[in-house]
Scaffold this motif. Structure first.
Motif, PDB file in Angstrom:
ATOM      1  N   LEU A 150      40.803  28.173  32.749  1.00 57.71           N
ATOM      2  CA  LEU A 150      40.630  28.849  34.031  1.00 57.71           C
ATOM      3  C   LEU A 150      39.202  29.366  34.189  1.00 57.71           C
ATOM      4  CD1 LEU A 150      41.680  30.167  36.664  1.00 57.71           C
ATOM      5  CD2 LEU A 150      42.447  32.100  35.269  1.00 57.71           C
ATOM      6  N   HIS A 151      38.704  30.067  33.169  1.00 56.03           N
ATOM      7  CA  HIS A 151      37.359  30.649  33.254  1.00 56.03           C
ATOM      8  C   HIS A 151      36.270  29.586  33.239  1.00 56.03           C
ATOM      9  CE1 HIS A 151      38.095  35.027  33.101  1.00 56.03           C
ATOM     10  NE2 HIS A 151      39.231  34.662  32.539  1.00 56.03           N
ATOM     11  N   ILE A 207      36.316  28.229  36.885  1.00 53.94           N
ATOM     12  CA  ILE A 207      35.854  29.180  37.902  1.00 53.94           C
ATOM     13  C   ILE A 207      34.390  29.554  37.700  1.00 53.94           C
ATOM     14  CG2 ILE A 207      36.186  31.471  38.919  1.00 53.94           C
ATOM     15  CD1 ILE A 207      38.454  29.531  39.553  1.00 53.94           C
ATOM     16  N   ASP A 208      34.027  29.906  36.463  1.00 55.94           N
ATOM     17  CA  ASP A 208      32.693  30.457  36.183  1.00 55.94           C
ATOM     18  C   ASP A 208      31.783  29.524  35.391  1.00 55.94           C
ATOM     19  OD1 ASP A 208      33.482  32.900  37.375  1.00 55.94           O
ATOM     20  OD2 ASP A 208      34.447  33.528  35.516  1.00 55.94           O
ATOM     21  N   ASN A 209      32.339  28.376  34.957  1.00 56.89           N
ATOM     22  CA  ASN A 209      31.611  27.449  34.088  1.00 56.89           C
ATOM     23  C   ASN A 209      31.090  28.151  32.834  1.00 56.89           C
ATOM     24  OD1 ASN A 209      30.679  24.907  33.327  1.00 56.89           O
ATOM     25  ND2 ASN A 209      28.694  25.184  34.310  1.00 56.89           N
ATOM     26  N   GLY A 256      42.377  33.436  39.459  1.00 55.04           N
ATOM     27  CA  GLY A 256      41.050  33.022  39.891  1.00 55.04           C
ATOM     28  C   GLY A 256      41.163  32.084  41.079  1.00 55.04           C
ATOM     29  N   SER A 257      40.092  31.961  41.835  1.00 60.96           N
ATOM     30  CA  SER A 257      40.110  31.035  42.974  1.00 60.96           C
ATOM     31  C   SER A 257      38.745  30.366  43.111  1.00 60.96           C
ATOM     32  CB  SER A 257      40.480  31.764  44.272  1.00 60.96           C
ATOM     33  OG  SER A 257      39.477  32.701  44.615  1.00 60.96           O
ATOM     34  N   LYS A 258      38.770  29.164  43.658  1.00 59.28           N
ATOM     35  CA  LYS A 258      37.532  28.400  43.837  1.00 59.28           C
ATOM     36  C   LYS A 258      37.742  27.396  44.962  1.00 59.28           C
ATOM     37  CE  LYS A 258      34.148  25.652  41.224  1.00 59.28           C
ATOM     38  NZ  LYS A 258      33.757  25.218  39.851  1.00 59.28           N
ATOM     39  N   LYS A 300      40.846  25.555  49.025  1.00 63.15           N
ATOM     40  CA  LYS A 300      40.784  26.723  48.156  1.00 63.15           C
ATOM     41  C   LYS A 300      41.909  26.636  47.127  1.00 63.15           C
ATOM     42  CE  LYS A 300      40.548  31.757  48.048  1.00 63.15           C
ATOM     43  NZ  LYS A 300      40.442  32.989  48.872  1.00 63.15           N
ATOM     44  N   GLN A 336      43.985  28.440  44.427  1.00 63.71           N
ATOM     45  CA  GLN A 336      44.385  29.786  43.994  1.00 63.71           C
ATOM     46  C   GLN A 336      45.166  29.578  42.690  1.00 63.71           C
ATOM     47  OE1 GLN A 336      47.754  31.994  45.892  1.00 63.71           O
ATOM     48  NE2 GLN A 336      46.117  33.214  46.819  1.00 63.71           N
ATOM     49  N   GLU A 378      36.758  20.350  35.039  1.00 66.23           N
ATOM     50  CA  GLU A 378      36.733  20.273  36.504  1.00 66.23           C
ATOM     51  C   GLU A 378      37.565  19.098  36.988  1.00 66.23           C
ATOM     52  OE1 GLU A 378      33.583  20.521  40.232  1.00 66.23           O
ATOM     53  OE2 GLU A 378      32.835  20.213  38.199  1.00 66.23           O
TER      54      GLU A 378
END
Length: 204
Positions: free
Chosen positions: A25-26, A29-31, A46-48, A58, A60, A154
């Protein structure tokens, strides 16, 4: 300023504890890789926003501890079913997780099998071929990932989202169905005056 997106898809991440669900997840979301990650207590979220065929989608994404409740599955459009390639035990529990998802989630849920920690090849206990066979027998998409290096992380989310989007386009799933895990946001469309879903609307 409100986020502009055409659709919202609710994702869940399921599988045994310590398979790297929160790290996936992280990373997405945050790479970033969480080196000091601890076992998830409660729920992480998290969302992206991604783009599919010119549409902003989006995602979720919900990640819980190993024990999940019926409500966690409700209204999920997609699921990552995660095991650790270095843990035979986490692989052996996949059938139970899959049965729960298909029993408790919506009938149209898209599930992708994820073999995480592919960077630990020397410690592998589950072969790629074996997992591929399990995925094929259960009509699942399948990829191996590494939250540590980011390899295929991804792509796992995109592959699942593309499959959901193709169902929407083919009208195989109705975004107006509150249990579909999909919200169509008409505010993102030119000339729209009313949105069918709020900025974070979701039938959770």
């Amino acid at each position: 300023m409100a986020e502009r997106y055409n659709y919202l898809f609710k994702f869940i991440i399921i599988g045994d504890a310590a398979t790297g669900k929160s790290c996936l997840l992280h990373r997405f979301i945050d790479n970033k890789f969480m080196r000091d990650s601890t076992h998830t207590i409660g729920v992480e979220f998290g969302s992206k926003i991604i783009n599919i065929q010119g549409n902003n989608i989006k995602l979720q994404i919900w990640d819980t501890a190993g024990q999940v409740t019926r409500s966690y599955y409700r209204g999920a459009a997609g699921a990552l079913l995660v095991y650790d390639i270095t843990s035979r035990e986490s692989y052996n529990h996949l059938s139970t997780w899959l049965e729960d998802a298909r029993t408790l989630a919506s009938a149209g849920i898209v599930i992708i099998l994820v073999g995480n920690k592919k960077d630990l090849e020397d410690e592998r206990e589950v072969t790629f071929i074996e997992a591929s066979r399990f995925a094929q027998e259960n009509n699942l998409m399948f990829l191996e990932t590494s939250a540590l290096t980011g390899d295929n992380v991804e792509e796992v989310f995109l592959k699942c989202a593309r499959s959901i989007f193709s169902k929407v386009e083919a009208k195989a799933v109705d975004p107006k169905d509150s249990g579909s895990g999909i919200v169509e946001n008409n505010m993102a469309r030119p000339g729209s005056a009313v949105a069918t879903g709020g900025s974070d609307g979701c039938a959770c």
